[in-house]
Design a protein around this motif. Structure first.
Motif, PDB file in Angstrom:
ATOM      1  N   HIS A  42       2.835   2.620 -14.000  1.00 52.28           N
ATOM      2  CA  HIS A  42       3.595   1.800 -14.947  1.00 52.28           C
ATOM      3  C   HIS A  42       3.050   2.003 -16.361  1.00 52.28           C
ATOM      4  O   HIS A  42       2.057   2.715 -16.549  1.00 52.28           O
TER       5      HIS A  42
ATOM      6  N   ARG B 102      11.455   5.973 -11.274  1.00 54.25           N
ATOM      7  CA  ARG B 102      12.267   4.929 -10.653  1.00 54.25           C
ATOM      8  C   ARG B 102      13.186   4.279 -11.689  1.00 54.25           C
ATOM      9  O   ARG B 102      14.271   3.815 -11.383  1.00 54.25           O
TER      10      ARG B 102
ATOM     11  N   VAL C 160       6.473   6.585  -0.823  1.00 52.69           N
ATOM     12  CA  VAL C 160       5.821   6.279  -2.100  1.00 52.69           C
ATOM     13  C   VAL C 160       4.369   5.911  -1.825  1.00 52.69           C
ATOM     14  O   VAL C 160       4.091   4.987  -1.063  1.00 52.69           O
ATOM     15  N   LEU C 161       3.449   6.644  -2.453  1.00 48.89           N
ATOM     16  CA  LEU C 161       2.017   6.394  -2.259  1.00 48.89           C
ATOM     17  C   LEU C 161       1.454   5.473  -3.323  1.00 48.89           C
ATOM     18  O   LEU C 161       0.475   4.769  -3.101  1.00 48.89           O
ATOM     19  N   GLU C 162       2.044   5.515  -4.488  1.00 50.32           N
ATOM     20  CA  GLU C 162       1.548   4.693  -5.588  1.00 50.32           C
ATOM     21  C   GLU C 162       2.624   4.625  -6.653  1.00 50.32           C
ATOM     22  O   GLU C 162       3.334   5.609  -6.887  1.00 50.32           O
ATOM     23  N   SER C 163       2.742   3.468  -7.269  1.00 49.56           N
ATOM     24  CA  SER C 163       3.642   3.374  -8.417  1.00 49.56           C
ATOM     25  C   SER C 163       2.795   3.252  -9.683  1.00 49.56           C
ATOM     26  O   SER C 163       1.746   2.605  -9.681  1.00 49.56           O
TER      27      SER C 163
ATOM     28  N   ASP D   3       0.822  -1.216   0.000  1.00 50.07           N
ATOM     29  CA  ASP D   3       0.000   0.000   0.000  1.00 50.07           C
ATOM     30  C   ASP D   3       0.850   1.257   0.000  1.00 50.07           C
ATOM     31  O   ASP D   3       0.467   2.277  -0.563  1.00 50.07           O
TER      32      ASP D   3
ATOM     33  N   LEU E  91      -9.433   2.132   0.366  1.00 50.28           N
ATOM     34  CA  LEU E  91      -9.130   0.730   0.679  1.00 50.28           C
ATOM     35  C   LEU E  91      -7.837   0.639   1.487  1.00 50.28           C
ATOM     36  O   LEU E  91      -7.733  -0.162   2.423  1.00 50.28           O
ATOM     37  N   GLN E  92      -6.871   1.485   1.145  1.00 50.23           N
ATOM     38  CA  GLN E  92      -5.625   1.508   1.914  1.00 50.23           C
ATOM     39  C   GLN E  92      -5.911   1.867   3.374  1.00 50.23           C
ATOM     40  O   GLN E  92      -5.365   1.264   4.289  1.00 50.23           O
TER      41      GLN E  92
ATOM     42  N   ARG F 180       6.142  -2.804  -6.699  1.00 53.28           N
ATOM     43  CA  ARG F 180       4.927  -2.048  -6.964  1.00 53.28           C
ATOM     44  C   ARG F 180       4.359  -1.459  -5.678  1.00 53.28           C
ATOM     45  O   ARG F 180       4.460  -2.065  -4.613  1.00 53.28           O
ATOM     46  N   VAL F 181       3.734  -0.279  -5.818  1.00 55.02           N
ATOM     47  CA  VAL F 181       3.054   0.362  -4.697  1.00 55.02           C
ATOM     48  C   VAL F 181       1.624   0.661  -5.128  1.00 55.02           C
ATOM     49  O   VAL F 181       1.399   1.317  -6.150  1.00 55.02           O
ATOM     50  N   GLY F 182       0.675   0.185  -4.342  1.00 55.83           N
ATOM     51  CA  GLY F 182      -0.739   0.378  -4.646  1.00 55.83           C
ATOM     52  C   GLY F 182      -1.501  -0.812  -4.102  1.00 55.83           C
ATOM     53  O   GLY F 182      -0.901  -1.827  -3.735  1.00 55.83           O
ATOM     54  N   VAL F 183      -2.801  -0.686  -4.043  1.00 54.31           N
ATOM     55  CA  VAL F 183      -3.592  -1.781  -3.477  1.00 54.31           C
ATOM     56  C   VAL F 183      -3.586  -2.979  -4.423  1.00 54.31           C
ATOM     57  O   VAL F 183      -3.385  -2.848  -5.630  1.00 54.31           O
TER      58      VAL F 183
END
Lengths: 283, 176
Positions: B97, B120, B92-95, A182, B164-165, A191-194
């Motif tokens: 792609h 990255r 980092v909150l979200e990656s 998360d 959800l997080q 990877r970062v995210g749900v």
């Protein structure tokens, strides 16, 4: 091969725990351990997805999913987060300690449903523990399935459990592993995210996929939504539920969810069996 | 990320300039990007005006928090981390792609980025000109609604994920 007792044979007394000796303790995260235990008597066979009632003498019992390989019932693992009296006591055990276990109980993962299909497993946090036996069983019978994909999410890199397994599976071409967290500090590199973000991206055939999912209830809701959006038939989507199991025999009613007893009729359910029940407040 | 014909959003050392692709090359890449799936060729050509394929080196920033939202990025290759800078190591909150869309602050006033976008890995993206997109949205209600709907879906997805997080952070398994 060690002698085992088939799970469908009646127990001597379904409410009497059998003694097991703690052989190893594996620290998974700061508050999660895996206890490997060996039976003092003949081992009892189990199927992937079943759970045990684990008894710390003098403290109490807790329902814990079995997280080890069904092929080796003589070495039983339970993965436990310390959050209550019993689970804290379980986290503080030392090798050599004796605990009581009764079980296995409940309906496990329907791996037969995935035969000839893609098998997709989605796990959130400690939810990897109840699906781990299914992964091991599936890899042991790899030819029965098409693709096998494992999607794993955790709150942060330090909350990932079974890292050794994940490393091993990631290098195994028989299974397609995707891990996300998360949030993370820079340097994590993954990877970062749900975990639900992975669902549209992982290669599998939604028309021919059987999905097993385990994690916090909110995560399973979002997972089910994302899978159905991708085209997975809800009849082939399975979840495992967590409720307050006490007797584990479908008698006491503590784990009742409307017309079903989670301990006896579950803990694994097809999504259509429980999705409406889970929407009911105060059930 | 830098477009060679515009003033660089970042110091030149942070990004590598690419030769400007012609509009047809940009349209071809737009047509393959999931964010714009189903958009007509004619509308893709209109969106591509002022757009370019850009690159950002690894360990550089595509944009920084508070900076002007001058481009809408559609990622073609590479990994971008959305980060919050703090006193210590950035979080980092979200990656994001290949196939992801990067940022929506370009659409909503004050058109300032809310986070850092840290590359990255080496990253290639289509950079669409935000001012041009906003003008197009105002001028063509049909295309404008479609584009705004897609950005709103992106925002809604990220909001669902963020919730959800939070919920997962509060969930505790009694049995596992």
């Amino acid at each position: 091969m060690p002698m085992t007792i088939a799970p469908d044979l009646p127990l001597r007394d379904p409410l009497t725990a059998r003694p097991y000796v703690v052989s190893t303790i594996r620290q998974q995260t700061h508050d999660i351990v895996t206890l490997d235990v060996r039976p003092a008597e003949a081992p009892i066979a189990f199927t992937a997805g079943q759970f045990d009632m684990v008894y710390v003498y003098g403290v109490g019992e807790a329902a814990i999913s079995i997280s080890s390989d069904p092929a080796t019932p003589e070495l039983l693992s339970h993965t436990i987060r310390a959050i209550g009296w019993v689970t804290r006591a379980l986290n503080e055990l030392q090798p050599g300690a004796t605990i009581g276990i009764r079980g296995p109980y409940g309906r496990g993962w329907p791996l037969d449903d995935a035969e000839g299909r893609d098998l997709v497993i989605v796990a959130g946090g400690i939810g990897l523990a109840p699906v781990r036996p299914a992964i091991m069983a599936a890899l042991a019978q790899r030819e029965r399935f098409n693709r096998i994909a494992l999607l794993v999410g955790a709150r942060s890199p330090r909350d990932l459990v079974f890292r050794d397994d994940l490393d091993r599976w990631e290098s195994n071409p028989a299974i397609d592993v995707h891990v996300t967290v998360d949030s993370a500090v820079r340097g994590w590199g993954g990877r970062v995210g749900v975990v639900t973000k992975l669902i549209p991206r992982v290669p599998f055939d939604p028309d021919g996929a059987t999905v097993l999912t385990c994690g916090p209830e909110a995560m399973m809701w979002h997972t089910a939504d994302a899978l159905v959006k991708r085209g997975v038939d809800p009849d082939h989507l399975y979840v495992t539920l967590e409720r307050n199991m006490r007797c584990a025999l479908g008698t006491c009613g503590h784990c009742q969810l409307g017309p079903v007893f989670v301990c006896r009729d579950g803990p694994v359910f097809a999504w259509p069996e429980v999705s409406e029940l889970l929407e009911e407040r105060e059930l | 990320m830098n477009r060679p014909t515009d003033p660089p959003a970042l110091p030149a050392r942070n990004a590598r300039a690419l030769p400007t692709g012609d509009v047809h090359a940009v349209v071809a890449r737009l047509a393959e990007h999931p964010f714009l799936a189903g958009i007509s060729r004619e509308d893709l050509e209109r969106l591509a005006e002022g757009g370019a394929v850009v690159e950002c080196d690894a360990d550089r920033y595509a944009f920084r928090q508070g900076g002007p939202g001058e481009s809408f990025y559609l990622l073609l290759d590479g990994d971008v981390d959305l980060e919050v800078a703090g006193a210590g190591t950035p979080l980092v909150l979200e990656s994001l792609h290949a196939g992801d869309a990067l940022g929506w602050s370009w659409l909503f006033p004050p058109h300032r980025w809310a986070f850092d976008a840290h590359c990255r890995t080496p990253v290639r993206a289509i950079a669409l000109d935000a001012r041009h997109l906003r003008a197009l949205i105002d001028a063509d209600p049909v295309l404008g609604l479609e584009l705004t709907r897609r950005v709103a879906e992106l925002v809604a997805d990220r909001l669902r994920h963020a919730r959800l997080q939070i919920v997962s952070g509060h969930a505790h398994d009694h049995r596992a």
